[in-house]
Design an enzyme around this catalytic site. Structure first.
Site, PDB file in Angstrom:
ATOM      1  N   LYS A 174      -8.862 -20.923  34.706  1.00 48.24           N
ATOM      2  CA  LYS A 174      -8.127 -20.226  33.648  1.00 48.24           C
ATOM      3  C   LYS A 174      -6.817 -19.694  34.204  1.00 48.24           C
ATOM      4  O   LYS A 174      -6.785 -18.744  34.983  1.00 48.24           O
ATOM      5  CB  LYS A 174      -8.919 -19.037  33.087  1.00 48.24           C
ATOM      6  CG  LYS A 174      -8.200 -18.463  31.854  1.00 48.24           C
ATOM      7  CD  LYS A 174      -8.391 -16.979  31.639  1.00 48.24           C
ATOM      8  CE  LYS A 174      -7.277 -16.096  32.116  1.00 48.24           C
ATOM      9  NZ  LYS A 174      -5.961 -16.251  31.488  1.00 48.24           N
ATOM     10  N   GLU A 249      -8.100 -11.449  45.385  1.00 47.53           N
ATOM     11  CA  GLU A 249      -6.809 -11.177  46.026  1.00 47.53           C
ATOM     12  C   GLU A 249      -6.014 -10.346  45.032  1.00 47.53           C
ATOM     13  O   GLU A 249      -5.750 -10.806  43.918  1.00 47.53           O
ATOM     14  CB  GLU A 249      -6.068 -12.475  46.347  1.00 47.53           C
ATOM     15  CG  GLU A 249      -6.655 -13.246  47.508  1.00 47.53           C
ATOM     16  CD  GLU A 249      -6.655 -12.491  48.821  1.00 47.53           C
ATOM     17  OE1 GLU A 249      -5.874 -11.530  48.961  1.00 47.53           O
ATOM     18  OE2 GLU A 249      -7.464 -12.847  49.689  1.00 47.53           O
ATOM     19  N   CYS A 283       3.038 -10.550  45.434  1.00 49.68           N
ATOM     20  CA  CYS A 283       2.064  -9.581  45.943  1.00 49.68           C
ATOM     21  C   CYS A 283       2.436  -9.157  47.358  1.00 49.68           C
ATOM     22  O   CYS A 283       2.081  -8.070  47.794  1.00 49.68           O
ATOM     23  CB  CYS A 283       0.671 -10.173  45.907  1.00 49.68           C
ATOM     24  SG  CYS A 283       0.593 -11.777  46.708  1.00 49.68           S
ATOM     25  N   GLU A 381       2.115  -0.126  43.016  1.00 46.52           N
ATOM     26  CA  GLU A 381       2.719  -1.449  42.945  1.00 46.52           C
ATOM     27  C   GLU A 381       3.531  -1.563  41.653  1.00 46.52           C
ATOM     28  O   GLU A 381       3.010  -1.352  40.563  1.00 46.52           O
ATOM     29  CB  GLU A 381       1.644  -2.538  42.962  1.00 46.52           C
ATOM     30  CG  GLU A 381       2.258  -3.925  42.936  1.00 46.52           C
ATOM     31  CD  GLU A 381       1.216  -5.039  42.912  1.00 46.52           C
ATOM     32  OE1 GLU A 381       0.323  -4.999  42.055  1.00 46.52           O
ATOM     33  OE2 GLU A 381       1.312  -5.936  43.768  1.00 46.52           O
TER      34      GLU A 381
HETATM   35  P1  NAP Z   1      -3.617  -9.631  35.982  1.00 45.50           P
HETATM   36  O1  NAP Z   1      -3.131  -8.990  34.762  1.00 45.50           O
HETATM   37  O2  NAP Z   1      -4.706  -8.963  36.751  1.00 45.50           O
HETATM   38  O3  NAP Z   1      -4.085 -11.089  35.531  1.00 45.50           O
HETATM   39  C1  NAP Z   1      -4.560 -12.048  36.442  1.00 45.50           C
HETATM   40  C2  NAP Z   1      -5.430 -13.054  35.697  1.00 45.50           C
HETATM   41  O4  NAP Z   1      -6.626 -12.402  35.237  1.00 45.50           O
HETATM   42  C3  NAP Z   1      -4.775 -13.631  34.438  1.00 45.50           C
HETATM   43  O5  NAP Z   1      -5.158 -14.970  34.308  1.00 45.50           O
HETATM   44  C4  NAP Z   1      -5.359 -12.769  33.344  1.00 45.50           C
HETATM   45  O6  NAP Z   1      -5.333 -13.345  32.067  1.00 45.50           O
HETATM   46  C5  NAP Z   1      -6.772 -12.601  33.835  1.00 45.50           C
HETATM   47  N1  NAP Z   1      -7.483 -11.460  33.267  1.00 45.50           N
HETATM   48  C6  NAP Z   1      -6.970 -10.335  32.725  1.00 45.50           C
HETATM   49  N2  NAP Z   1      -7.953  -9.514  32.314  1.00 45.50           N
HETATM   50  C7  NAP Z   1      -9.126 -10.137  32.604  1.00 45.50           C
HETATM   51  C8  NAP Z   1     -10.502  -9.789  32.427  1.00 45.50           C
HETATM   52  N3  NAP Z   1     -10.862  -8.639  31.891  1.00 45.50           N
HETATM   53  N4  NAP Z   1     -11.440 -10.665  32.841  1.00 45.50           N
HETATM   54  C9  NAP Z   1     -11.088 -11.836  33.416  1.00 45.50           C
HETATM   55  N5  NAP Z   1      -9.804 -12.213  33.610  1.00 45.50           N
HETATM   56  C10 NAP Z   1      -8.837 -11.372  33.219  1.00 45.50           C
HETATM   57  O7  NAP Z   1      -2.449  -9.930  37.015  1.00 45.50           O
HETATM   58  P2  NAP Z   1      -1.002 -10.571  36.693  1.00 45.50           P
HETATM   59  O8  NAP Z   1      -0.204  -9.581  35.928  1.00 45.50           O
HETATM   60  O9  NAP Z   1      -1.147 -11.940  36.135  1.00 45.50           O
HETATM   61  O10 NAP Z   1      -0.407 -10.743  38.160  1.00 45.50           O
HETATM   62  C11 NAP Z   1       0.180  -9.688  38.866  1.00 45.50           C
HETATM   63  C12 NAP Z   1      -0.781  -9.087  39.864  1.00 45.50           C
HETATM   64  O11 NAP Z   1      -1.305 -10.112  40.692  1.00 45.50           O
HETATM   65  C13 NAP Z   1      -0.133  -8.104  40.810  1.00 45.50           C
HETATM   66  O12 NAP Z   1      -0.954  -6.981  40.963  1.00 45.50           O
HETATM   67  C14 NAP Z   1      -0.060  -8.871  42.128  1.00 45.50           C
HETATM   68  O13 NAP Z   1      -0.027  -8.088  43.277  1.00 45.50           O
HETATM   69  C15 NAP Z   1      -1.274  -9.699  42.056  1.00 45.50           C
HETATM   70  N6  NAP Z   1      -1.182 -10.842  42.957  1.00 45.50           N
HETATM   71  C16 NAP Z   1      -1.897 -10.824  44.111  1.00 45.50           C
HETATM   72  C17 NAP Z   1      -1.815 -11.870  44.999  1.00 45.50           C
HETATM   73  C18 NAP Z   1      -2.620 -11.858  46.260  1.00 45.50           C
HETATM   74  O14 NAP Z   1      -2.853 -12.910  46.798  1.00 45.50           O
HETATM   75  N7  NAP Z   1      -3.051 -10.707  46.756  1.00 45.50           N
HETATM   76  C19 NAP Z   1      -0.993 -12.961  44.711  1.00 45.50           C
HETATM   77  C20 NAP Z   1      -0.257 -12.953  43.529  1.00 45.50           C
HETATM   78  C21 NAP Z   1      -0.366 -11.885  42.649  1.00 45.50           C
HETATM   79  P3  NAP Z   1      -4.035 -13.156  31.100  1.00 45.50           P
HETATM   80  O15 NAP Z   1      -3.142 -14.261  31.444  1.00 45.50           O
HETATM   81  O16 NAP Z   1      -4.560 -13.260  29.716  1.00 45.50           O
HETATM   82  O17 NAP Z   1      -3.457 -11.824  31.362  1.00 45.50           O
END
Ligand code: NAP
Ligand code: MG
Length: 479
Positions: A174, A249, A283, A381
Site C-alpha cells: 500500500k 522505520e 527522515c 520533526e
Molecule cells: P504517515 O502519515 O505515517 O504515512 C505513512 C503510510 O502509512 C502511508 O501509506 C499512510 O497512508 C499509511 N497510514 C496512515 N495511517 C495508517 C493507519 N492507521 N494504518 C495503516 N497505515 C496507515 O507518514 P508520511 O506522512 O507518509 O511520511 C512522513 C513520515 O515518514 C515522517 O515522519 C518521516 O520521518 C517518515 N519517514 C521515515 C523514514 C525512515 O526510514 N525512518 C523514511 C521516510 C520517511 P496515507 O497515504 O493514506 O496517509
C-alpha cells in the site's frame, strides 16, 4: 479530454477501487499527474487472500526464477530512469536530478536482491550429540504487508518489495495516497516482468482503510512500515498484538555537529544538502545544526549566503535545487512550526515565507533559525525545509545536545579531528552516523535504520534485510 484512470493490481489483474483520486503536482497545481483509483478494505482483503494462496508456490518456485524476475525489474527501472524520474519529480516535488537518482537507486536495489535471492543464507553445524547434524535454515515468513510514505516513492517500496520477493514471501503493497503514480509504475513493471498472479499485489487507497485492513488481517504474517512515529506505534500495537512480525522505520530529528576545526566548505555543504535538499522532506534530514562557538558566525554567514543563492522552483526546472513542499497540509505544518519558532523567541536567520511563484505551487523559502534546544522547532520533526542552529561550548556539550532527543535515526559531525570523529561514532545514540558528510544520503547494500523512537524491529537493506524477511528454522538429522 479525460485522463486515463490507473487501477489497483490484485491477483494479477487491474481492478477498479471504490473511488478515484487526483494525483497532484505540487510544482504546478493546475497540471495534475493523473487519476488513480482508491481501494477499500474489501480490496485489501482480496489482495491478502490472493497473496496467501500464491505464497507456497512462490516459496517453492526456485531461486533462479526469483532472481530473474528481480533482475528484469531492476533493468527496466535503470533503463527508464529519466522518464520515471520525471514522473517522480512531478508527483512528489523533489528535483529532477534527485528523482532520476532515486529511480536508479530503486533499480540497483532490485539488482542487489536478485543476487541475494541466489544466496539465501544458512548454516550447518555438528550437533553436540554424536551422529547428528544441525542445519539452520532461512525460510519465507509468508504474506508481508508493505506500507510506505510519500517522500521516497520509488526507493522505499523497492527496498521492501525486492527483499520480500527474493526470500520467497508474497506481497500486499500500500503506497502513500500522495504518490500513486510511482507505485503504479512499479506494479506495471513487475506485472510485465512476469510476476505470478497473487505474488505481488498493489492496493492504492487511504491508510485508514487499506492500511488498517492490512495491519489487522490474520493472514498477513509480517508488516514493514515506513512513516510517522505516531502511525508506526499504532501499527505495532495492532499487528504486534495479533502476533505478526513488525518492522518500523519512523521519524527523525537528526543533528549535525560542526566543530571549530571543521573545514567550513564541507560543513556548509553538509548542512545545506542535509537540511534543505528534497525540501527537507527526508527522515534523515539534518534539522538541528549544533555549532561550536568559535566557528558559529562564519558558518551562519556562509549558510545564509548559500541559501540566498539557492534556486527554489518547479521540481523539473533547469538548475532548480529545491522543489516545492509536497502538499497543502505539509505546507501548513511547516508554516505552523515557523510561527511557533518565532513565538518561542527563535531568531529567524533566513527565509520563513511562502514564495509566490508561477505557475502556482506549494513553494516555501528554505528557513534557518537560531534557537534553543528546548524549543519545539528544535525537538519535533517538522519534515520541511526548516533548520535550527544551536550553539555548543565544546565537543562534549555538542554530543550531549545531539543525543538529547527522543529520536535516533542519523547523526553527523564535521571535524578534522580523528579523536572527536572516533568518539562521536562510538557515543552517538543514533543508528547511523556520518563524518564530514550530510546526514541524508546512504548506500543500498548496508543496513539502514535507527534507534529509540526512530525504528523498531530488524534493519532494512543489504544482507540485514534477511532478518526481517526470513524465518529461521533449526533442523536436526540423525545420519
Ligand atoms: P504517515 O502519515 O505515517 O504515512 C505513512 C503510510 O502509512 C502511508 O501509506 C499512510 O497512508 C499509511 N497510514 C496512515 N495511517 C495508517 C493507519 N492507521 N494504518 C495503516 N497505515 C496507515 O507518514 P508520511 O506522512 O507518509 O511520511 C512522513 C513520515 O515518514 C515522517 O515522519 C518521516 O520521518 C517518515 N519517514 C521515515 C523514514 C525512515 O526510514 N525512518 C523514511 C521516510 C520517511 P496515507 O497515504 O493514506 O496517509
Ligand atoms: Mg502528488
Amino acid at each position: 479530454m479525460s485522463l486515463p484512470v490507473y487501477r489497483n493490481y490484485i491477483n494479477g489483474r487491474w481492478l477498479h477501487g471504490s473511488t478515484v483520486g487526483l494525483d497532484e503536482n505540487p510544482s504546478e497545481l493546475d497540471a495534475p499527474v493523473g487519476e488513480y483509483v482508491r481501494g477499500s478494505a474489501a480490496d485489501a482483503n482480496e489482495a491478502i487472500e490472493a497473496a496467501a494462496a500464491a505464497q507456497p508456490v512462490w516459496a517453492d518456485c526456485g531461486v533462479q526464477r526469483r532472481a530473474d524476475l528481480l533482475d528484469a525489474v531492476g533493468s527496466e527501472l535503470l533503463a527508464r530512469k529519466q522518464e520515471l524520474g520525471l514522473l517522480l519529480a512531478r508527483e512528489e516535488g523533489k528535483t529532477l536530478p534527485e528523482a532520476v537518482g532515486e529511480v536508479a537507486r530503486a533499480g540497483q536495489i532490485f539488482k542487489f536482491f536478485a543476487g541475494e535471492a541466489l544466496r539465501v543464507p544458512g548454516e550447518s553445524l555438528a550437533s553436540v550429540r554424536p551422529g547428528i547434524e544441525v542445519e539452520i535454515r532461512r525460510e519465507p515468513v509468508g504474506v508481508v504487508g508493505l506500507i510506505t510514505p510519500w517522500n521516497f516513492p520509488m526507493a522505499i517500496p523497492a527496498w521492501k518489495i525486492a527483499p520480500a520477493l527474493a526470500y520467497g514471501n508474497t506481497v500486499v503493497f500500500k503506497p502513500a495516497e500522495l504518490v500513486p503514480g510511482c507505485a503504479w509504475a512499479l506494479a506495471d513493471i513487475l506485472h510485465r516482468a512476469g510476476v505470478p498472479a497473487g505474488v505481488f499485489n498493489m492496493v492504492m487507497g487511504s491508510g485508514r482503510q487499506v492500511g488498517q485492513a492490512i495491519v489487522g488481517h490474520a493472514l498477513v504474517d509480517a508488516v514493514s512500515f515506513t512513516g510517522s512515529t505516531a502511525v508506526g506505534r499504532q501499527i505495532r500495537e495492532t499487528a504486534g498484538g495479533r502476533g505478526a512480525r513488525v518492522q518500523l522505520e519512523m521519524g527523525g530529528k537528526n543533528p549535525l555537529i560542526v566543530l571549530n576545526d571543521a573545514d567550513l566548505d564541507v560543513a556548509v555543504n553538509a548542512a545545506v544538502n542535509g537540511a534543505f535538499f528534497s525540501t527537507g522532506q527526508r527522515c534523515t534530514a539534518s534539522s538541528r545544526l549544533i555549532v561550536e562557538e568559535g566557528i558559529r558566525d562564519r558558518f551562519v554567514q556562509a549558510v545564509r549566503l548559500r541559501l540566498a543563492a539557492l534556486k527554489v522552483g518547479n521540481a523539473v526546472g533547469q538548475g532548480v535545487e529545491m522543489g516545492p513542499v509536497v502538499d497543502e497540509r505539509q505546507l501548513q505544518t511547516d508554516l505552523d512550526y515557523i510561527r511557533a519558532g518565532v513565538d518561542e523567541g527563535a531568531e529567524l536567520l533566513f527565509g520563513g515565507d511562502l514564495l509566490p511563484l508561477t505557475p502556482r505551487g506549494h513553494y516555501l523559502q528554505p528557513t534557518l533559525f537560531a534557537g534553543a534546544p528546548s524549543m519545539r522547532i528544535a525537538r519535533e520533526e517538522i519534515f520541511g525545509p526548516v533548520a535550527v542552529v544551536m550553539p555548543a561550548a565544546s565537543f562534549e556539550h555538542a554530543l550531549q545536545l545531539a543525543n538529547d532527543t527522543e529520536f535516533g535515526l542519523c547523526a553527523g559531525i564535521c571535524t578534522q579531528s580523528l579523536k572527536y570523529a572516533s568518539q562521536f561514532k562510538r557515543q552517538s545514540a543514533a543508528g547511523m552516523v556520518m563524518v564530514n558528510l550530510p546526514t541524508a544520503g546512504v548506500d543500498y547494500h548496508v543496513p539502514f535504520g535507527g534507534r529509540k523512537a526512530s525504528s523498531a524491529g530488524p534493519r532494512e537493506q543489504g544482507r540485514y534485510a534477511a532478518e526481517f524477511y526470513t524465518s529461521v528454522k533449526t533442523a536436526y538429522t540423525a545420519a
